[in-house]
Design an enzyme around this catalytic site. Structure first.
Site, PDB file in Angstrom:
ATOM      1  N   ALA A   5      -3.606   3.393  -5.969  1.00  0.00           N
ATOM      2  CA  ALA A   5      -5.040   3.188  -5.834  1.00  0.00           C
ATOM      3  C   ALA A   5      -5.659   4.564  -5.666  1.00  0.00           C
ATOM      4  O   ALA A   5      -6.245   5.102  -6.605  1.00  0.00           O
ATOM      5  CB  ALA A   5      -5.344   2.293  -4.638  1.00  0.00           C
ATOM      6  N   TYR A  46      -5.636 -13.025   3.781  1.00  0.00           N
ATOM      7  CA  TYR A  46      -6.609 -13.944   3.188  1.00  0.00           C
ATOM      8  C   TYR A  46      -6.019 -15.358   3.119  1.00  0.00           C
ATOM      9  O   TYR A  46      -4.952 -15.620   3.660  1.00  0.00           O
ATOM     10  CB  TYR A  46      -7.055 -13.422   1.815  1.00  0.00           C
TER      11      TYR A  46
END
Ligand code: ADP
Ligand code: SF4
Length: 678
Positions: free
Chosen positions: A313, A173
């Site tokens: 996660a 990103y």
């Protein structure tokens, strides 16, 4: 009682101005909920805190409209409305004594801004993904505006009550784009030397610090290496530069499908040494996600000084109560993740997260489902479940927990149905956990009896005296070609050369050269090609889609899967259907032009669609009076015998049928979350 060896995992950890109550850290992960379903999201995150995770983070959280990922569901902190919505999540997390973190995000050139229609931003002007539009090269005014927007978002994070705020420099990103010398070709103070390429990153960290002050910890998420494993030296220099300003390093690895925890791609070789180095170099707490998932590996990572907090996660999705189960010494109750990554697919499909192992995931608010609790039935019923695949096992377990008297009849000597067969395919051994966990849990109940080798007929069912029957008889892969391309059977496929996927999984093998025809587009076709090629067969993989296992782009497996097939020497033919078999060969039809060509084919495996095994259900449905006489009050079909699909869908269907047994539809109608114009 807990094994004292695990005590270390329950020690508090100081993270700058805040203290995590233990070392269990749910790293930021996508939920497919984002800012679209805030109550759904808040409830789900709250359940994780209830399950013992000491820190619970958001998913990627956009700072302002210059980073808009529509149609993918992202969190946002653009305005006061977002503050209110995320404050609800913070409240649910705090209610259980956990810390709440927010992963502030700017996608840079990877954010096409389809809703906000503001030009995408990047260090230089490059095409944004996946649209044929380019981003705007940020000028100094843009950089100034970005800094102001990031700082304002940190302020809003503080207002929402977050304890940890991220400066997000991983996953290619915006900040990662500035760090990357291949992308960042700027000639000004923000490009060129490492000092310059890190400038924006350092400025955003300093701005965040100023606002966070003594209220919030400042974390950063950053890769310890780059995609090729090169650049370690540069990474170390970056850690050195920012260590004084960062309270927590959330380090990841550049290999995305490994980091994502897709079990079939996980390599033994790890970057443990690099991760340990970050800790030694910075003297700050370090967390990392990935393969550090079972209680033993978590413990080992902490004891060996690799990590301070164990990041997860997937394990927190498959079992939100993993920490509580370790604390209570119930390791065998942990519902282990199978590494299928169906959870990630929700994001790409624009729907809330689903999990193969945990059917309650994403349903905490909508249906009020809790991963560990089911209500005791007001009336104990005698229930028969026919078929011990994922749907039948989950239904039997959930019914058993509700206190019913349950009989589970399985035709074969093996439990698990399709997962038992599929776990024999390359890289899918861990899928057997879907069976093993359920069989183990059922074994703890006194009120569920399993009958193997019991192929049930309608008469057999009626003779059991059950008041309710759930038919979970599954499906078989078709061999007649029916599917997307041939809605009706293709007569030439009825050929001695043809073997179905079930035949292959049961151990039968075709003659070579083999054509595997994938008109299904998930994993089955590719894994059969991989299996046969690995055994030395000459294999051509023909798919009607444009890529190998095209649907697996949603589970972050597609690229690696296609690479593996190329490495195995499988010949790949895309955008073609197998039109028909001819003596010695197969005729392929181009998906665009219809033009036909021939290839050699001595063995053929069509992977097109599945036939629901619904004969028992149909036979039962035909005899209403006989059923009533036998005392049968309800008959329902669940899982693949109703609608063949993902294992996750079968598990969900089995769970739902059990929870809803005997209840009126109005009593089980899900809640609906949506915007109402005021
Ligand atoms: P699902 O994914 O819906 O659970 P599976 O195909 O995995 O479906 O499992 C179906 C199971 O049902 C298989 O183990 C199969 O052997 C079993 N089965 C099919 N027909 C019968 C029957 N008439 N009686 C008992 N078991 C059956
Ligand atoms: Fe694990 Fe699959 Fe559940 Fe994701 S969907 S948490 S990979 S079991």
């Amino acid at each position: 009682m807990r094994d004292p060896r695990f005590d270390v995992l329950f020690e508090p950890v100081r993270i700058g101005p805040v203290t995590a109550p233990n070392r269990f850290y749910q790293v930021p992960h996508c939920t497919g909920m984002g800012n679209i379903w805030p109550a759904t999201l808040a409830e789900m995150r709250g359940v994780k805190a209830e399950g013992g995770w000491g820190v619970v983070n958001t998913e990627y959280c956009s700072i302002d409209p210059s980073s808009d990922d529509t149609p993918y569901p992202y969190a946002s902190l653009w305005d006061e409305g977002d503050v209110r919505n995320l404050a609800l999540m913070v409240e649910k997390v705090h209610a259980h004594g956990a810390l709440a973190g927010v992963e502030l995000w700017h996608g840079g050139l990877r954010s096409a801004n389809r809703l906000s229609r503001s030009s995408a931003l990047g260090p230089v002007s490059l095409p944004s993904e996946p649209d044929p539009e380019q981003c705007k090269a940020m000028d100094l005014a843009d950089i100034k505006a970005l800094r102001a927007a990031h700082k304002a978002a940190v302020l809003r994070a503080r207002a929402a009550g977050f304890d940890i705020v991220y400066v997000y420099a991983a996953h290619t990103y915006l900040i990662a784009q500035f760090l990357d010398p291949a992308i960042n070709q700027r000639g000004d103070a923000y490009g060129g030397s490492l000092q310059n390429r890190t400038r924006l990153y350092r400025e955003l960290i300093a701005d965040a610090r100023e606002v966070a002050a003594d209220r919030m910890a400042v974390a950063t998420r950053i890769e310890v290496n780059d995609e090729d494993g090169r650049g370690q030296e540069e990474r170390r220099a970056i850690f050195e530069m920012i260590k004084g300003e960062i309270d927590l390093f959330d380090v990841t690895i550049a290999d995305y499908s490994q980091e994502m925890g897709v079990s079939r791609f996980i390599k033994e070789a790890s970057l443990e040494a690099e991760i340990a180095h970050v800790r030694a170099l910075t003297g700050k707490p370090v967390v990392s996600v990935g393969r550090f998932t079972s209680p033993e590996t978590m413990l080992s990572q902490v004891k060996r000084g690799i990590l301070d907090l164990v990041g997860a996660a997937r394990p927190s999705i498959a079992d939100p109560f993993l920490p509580a189960k370790i604390r209570e010494g119930r390791l065998d109750d942990i519902r282990e993740c199978i590494g299928c990554n169906i959870c990630y697919a929700g994001d790409g499909r624009g729907v809330p997260i689903r999990c193969t192992q945990n059917p309650t995931m994403g349903e905490e608010w909508r249906r009020g489902w809790h991963p560990e609790q089911v209500a005791l039935a007001s009336q104990r019923e005698k229930v028969l479940v026919v078929g011990a695949g994922p749907a039948g096992l989950e239904a039997a377990l959930t019914l058993g927990r509700q206190g019913h008297e349950v009989m589970l009849a399985e035709a074969t000597g093996d439990l698990g149905g399709r997962v038992t067969r599929e776990s024999r395919l390359p890289g899918l051994a861990e899928w057997a956990r879907v069976r093993d966990w359920r069989v183990h849990q059922i074994g703890k109940l006194g009120n569920v009896e399993i009958f193997r080798g019991s192929a049930m007929t309608a008469e057999d069912v009626r003779a059991t005296g059950a008041a309710h029957v759930l038919v979970a008889t599954g499906s078989r892969w078709r061999t007649d070609g029916r599917g997307r391309h041939h809605p009706a059977a293709e007569p030439s496929f009825a050929d001695p050369r043809t073997l179905g996927p079930d035949d292959i999984m049961d151990g039968r093998r075709p003659e070579g050269p083999v054509v595997v025809y994938d008109n299904d587009h998930y994993l089955m076709g590719a894994l059969i090609a991989e299996l046969l090629a690995g055994e030395g067969h000459e294999v051509t993989y023909v798919t009607s889609a444009g890529t190998v296992s095209s649907w697996t782009s949603f589970t972050a497996e597609q690229t690696r899967g296609q690479k593996r097939m190329i490495e195995l020497g499988v010949r790949i033919v895309v955008s073609h259907a197998v039109a028909r078999l001819i003596p010695g060969g197969a005729v392929l039809a181009c998906g665009y032009s219809g033009r036909e060509s021939e290839i050699a084919c001595a063995g053929f495996v069509p992977v097109t669609s599945r036939e629901p095994e619904d004969s028992l259900w149909l036979a039962l449905g035909d005899r209403g009076e006989a059923n009533a006489e036998a005392g049968l009050l309800s008959i329902a079909r669940i899982g693949d015998c109703k609608a063949p699909g993902f294992i996750a869908s079968a598990v969900y269907d089995g769970h739902k049928a059990a929870r809803e047994l005997g209840l009126e539809p109005a009593a089980v109608a899900p809640r609906r979350e949506r915007v109402i114009v005021d």
